[in-house]
Enzyme design. Structure first.
Site, PDB file in Angstrom:
ATOM      1  CB  CYS A   1     -89.834  13.681  26.297  1.00  0.00           C
ATOM      2  SG  CYS A   1     -91.494  14.325  26.039  1.00  0.00           S
TER       3      CYS A   1
ATOM      4  N   GLY B   1     -91.250   9.436  30.750  1.00  0.00           N
ATOM      5  CA  GLY B   1     -92.477   9.485  29.970  1.00  0.00           C
ATOM      6  C   GLY B   1     -93.059   8.108  29.776  1.00  0.00           C
TER       7      GLY B   1
ATOM      8  CG  ASN C   1     -86.864  16.453  27.402  1.00  0.00           C
ATOM      9  OD1 ASN C   1     -87.997  16.682  27.831  1.00  0.00           O
ATOM     10  ND2 ASN C   1     -85.814  16.345  28.192  1.00  0.00           N
ATOM     11  N   GLY C   2     -88.833  18.973  25.890  1.00  0.00           N
ATOM     12  CA  GLY C   2     -88.947  20.377  26.254  1.00  0.00           C
ATOM     13  C   GLY C   2     -90.278  20.949  25.815  1.00  0.00           C
TER      14      GLY C   2
ATOM     15  CE1 TYR D   1     -91.732  12.577  41.086  1.00  0.00           C
ATOM     16  CE2 TYR D   1     -91.739  13.572  38.900  1.00  0.00           C
ATOM     17  CZ  TYR D   1     -92.229  12.632  39.792  1.00  0.00           C
ATOM     18  OH  TYR D   1     -93.204  11.762  39.401  1.00  0.00           O
TER      19      TYR D   1
ATOM     20  CB  SER E   1     -89.705  11.248  43.926  1.00  0.00           C
ATOM     21  OG  SER E   1     -90.971  11.391  44.553  1.00  0.00           O
TER      22      SER E   1
ATOM     23  CG  ASP F   1     -93.710  13.499  48.613  1.00  0.00           C
ATOM     24  OD1 ASP F   1     -92.908  13.040  47.785  1.00  0.00           O
ATOM     25  OD2 ASP F   1     -94.947  13.466  48.454  1.00  0.00           O
TER      26      ASP F   1
END
Length: 533
Positions: free
Chosen positions: A57, A83, A159-160, A297, A338, A400
């Site tokens: 988030c 998010g 967030n978490g 990422y 990414s 990747d």
């Protein structure tokens, strides 16, 4: 020759098939005040004006700016990568005024327009962009959450992920709390709302929650930033035109031209009010456990974390990967976005040409029409399309950031083979994922992770690549320039900094509701008034 040297490297897979202090409520001065054992305010605690994740988030907050809602909108826009399910903003003009809120499902640009922002008046604001880790993706679970309680109005953005959410909610419901959502973040709000004369205070509330939590809380007088003692999730402080701003990542400061001051430290509670800043440490000291996947990422490459640029760390991961698993090839191709920086570092280290053979479609919304069997591999091709001329007849290295289930990676290899690639080598800039995350990353169940289903050789064959190399933990951590004991690496090695319940997952609250409904269905009639007989 390179090929012989490569085969001798330990752990490298070549597929033969292709071988080839304390706080309390202050009813007059705000949500927080410092108290001594005697109960008197500590005169030494003066404000210090000198201090400053499709996943996870994003949090943003503003204190003291006339355009707080607009700044929060831009801040959330910069944090959209953390998010994409829902977005919300709550604003306030301070004591004596009502909180204003707007939130909905969708991207920030879909949820907010000029009309919505014009209604969100105030000099303080908090905003949230959500990816669900506990609770389904519905508008009722969209944040921030707002309540009006004995402590006044409060709003929270989180967030978490809490690992003791089920236990805390059971306790709160037994004491009469009524929940409107299935998100664990609402539990924090209920704990904060407990009245002081009932044994509750803010310090006690924060100490009860366990797991990963970076929080921004807005009361009528204060903006409060909280980071769990392990420091799992990032949170930073900045300044703009005399106002203070808070954000999950520094890239949000760059967009609005705010000055980065510092990161909120693990275990810190930072209180911002009209008098300035005050920092408190209500939590016991814990060993640092910053989420490594932020570097791998989640975080945007233009953000600074731990004093280091994220993009630079990813490039160094690519270099480490090239040194550990070199390969003779004609071209290095990243999986955007990414994998871009790791691929660039890999290519530079081995002096192999770097090219964007996969082109990403940046205009995919939250939903699109599924054509079923009409278009093969639609989910893969709608996001990334391959420039065939770049890879035809060439030895290709695909870089990747991670391989989770392996189905998408396999489809990309098929595309490369169909385009005429002579060889396809896969390199991954982090170790294999083998364990679940209980601290805010929505990895699949461990049995669905490809590294748990297959050996490295079998993964190599399943993907259809000529060779496969994963960066090891030591190389990944070395790329950050930080000590090994600074990180949470549980998804790689199963070493959880906090013990977790194996049954814990994102839908635990939904299962609670299902159990309650099943019990209710067993009753012949309501029993709310049985005690009046």
């Amino acid at each position: 020759m390179w090929s012989e040297a490569i085969r001798r490297l330990s752990g490298f897979q070549v597929c033969e098939a292709y071988s080839k202090t304390r706080l309390n409520a202050d009813h007059s001065g705000g949500l927080f005040r410092v108290i001594t054992p005697s109960g008197k305010t500590d005169p030494d605690q003066a404000p210090d004006s000198a201090v400053l994740p499709q996943h996870e988030c994003g949090l943003f907050g503003v204190f003291g700016h006339p355009k707080a809602a607009v700044l929060t909108y831009y801040g959330l826009f910069a944090l959209q990568h953390r998010g994409q399910e829902s977005a919300g903003i709550v604003t306030s003009n301070g004591p004596g005024t009502s909180f204003l809120m707007h939130k909905d499902m969708g991207l920030v640009s879909q949820v907010f327009g000029q009309e919505e922002l014009a209604k969100l008046k105030g000099t303080r604001a908090i905003g949230h962009t959500r990816y669900s880790t506990t609770g389904t993706s519905t508008v009722k679970n969209a944040q921030p959450f707002v309540v009006d309680c004995v402590r006044g109005q409060m709003a929270i953005a989180h967030n978490g992920n809490l690992i003791n959410a089920d236990v805390l909610r059971d306790e709160l419901e037994r004491r009469g709390s009524i929940f409107q959502t299935t998100a664990d973040s609402e539990i924090i709000l209920h704990l904060l709302a407990q009245p002081s004369d009932n044994g509750g205070n803010v310090l006690a509330a924060l100490r009860r929650i366990q797991g990963a939590f970076s929080l921004i809380i807005m009361s009528e007088r204060e903006l409060i930033a909280v980071r769990d003692p392990f420091g799992w999730r990032p949170l930073a402080l900045g300044r703009l035109d005399g106002a203070y701003v808070l954000a999950s990542e520094t890239c949000a400061f760059d967009l609005i031209h705010a000055e980065f001051i510092r990161e909120i430290e693990p275990g810190e509670v930072l209180i911002i009010n009209e008098e300035g800043l005050r920092s408190e440490r209500p939590f016991p000291d814990e060993r640092p456990a910053f989420c490594m996947f932020e570097y791998v990422y989640f975080a945007r490459p233009d953000s600074m974390i731990g004093g280091v640029n994220v993009g630079k760390v990813r490039m160094e991961m690519g270099r480490e990967l090239a040194r550990k698993f070199p390969v003779e090839a004609d071209i290095v191709v990243p999986v955007p976005d990414s994998g871009n920086y790791a691929a660039l570092g890999f290519a530079q280290e081995l002096n192999i040409p770097y090219a964007h053979a996969f082109v990403r479609n940046h205009y995919i919304g939250r939903t699109f029409l599924q054509p079923s069997q009409l278009i093969r591999d639609f989910d893969v091709r709608v996001k990334l399309n391959l420039i065939k001329e770049m890879v035809a007849g060439k030895r290709v290295v695909v870089v990747d950031d991670s391989i989770v289930r392996g189905t998408t990676a396999r489809a990309r290899v098929v595309n490369l083979r169909e385009a005429g690639a002579r060889e396809v080598h896969m390199r991954v800039s982090c170790p294999p994922h083998r364990f679940a995350c209980h601290y805010g990353i929505d990895f699949p169940d461990p049995e669905k992770l490809i590294a748990n289903q297959m050996s490295m050789e079998d993964i190599c064959k399943y993907l259809g690549v000529d060779s496969l190399g994963y960066l090891d933990v030591e190389g990944m951590v070395r790329a950050t320039g930080r000590p090994l004991n600074s990180f949470c690496l549980a998804c790689f090695n199963g070493d959880y900094p906090l013990p977790v319940d194996p049954a814990l997952d994102k839908f635990i609250m939904e299962r609670r509701e299902q159990r309650a409904k099943a019990l209710a269905d067993q009753q012949a009639q309501p029993t709310l008034f049985a005690d009046l007989k």
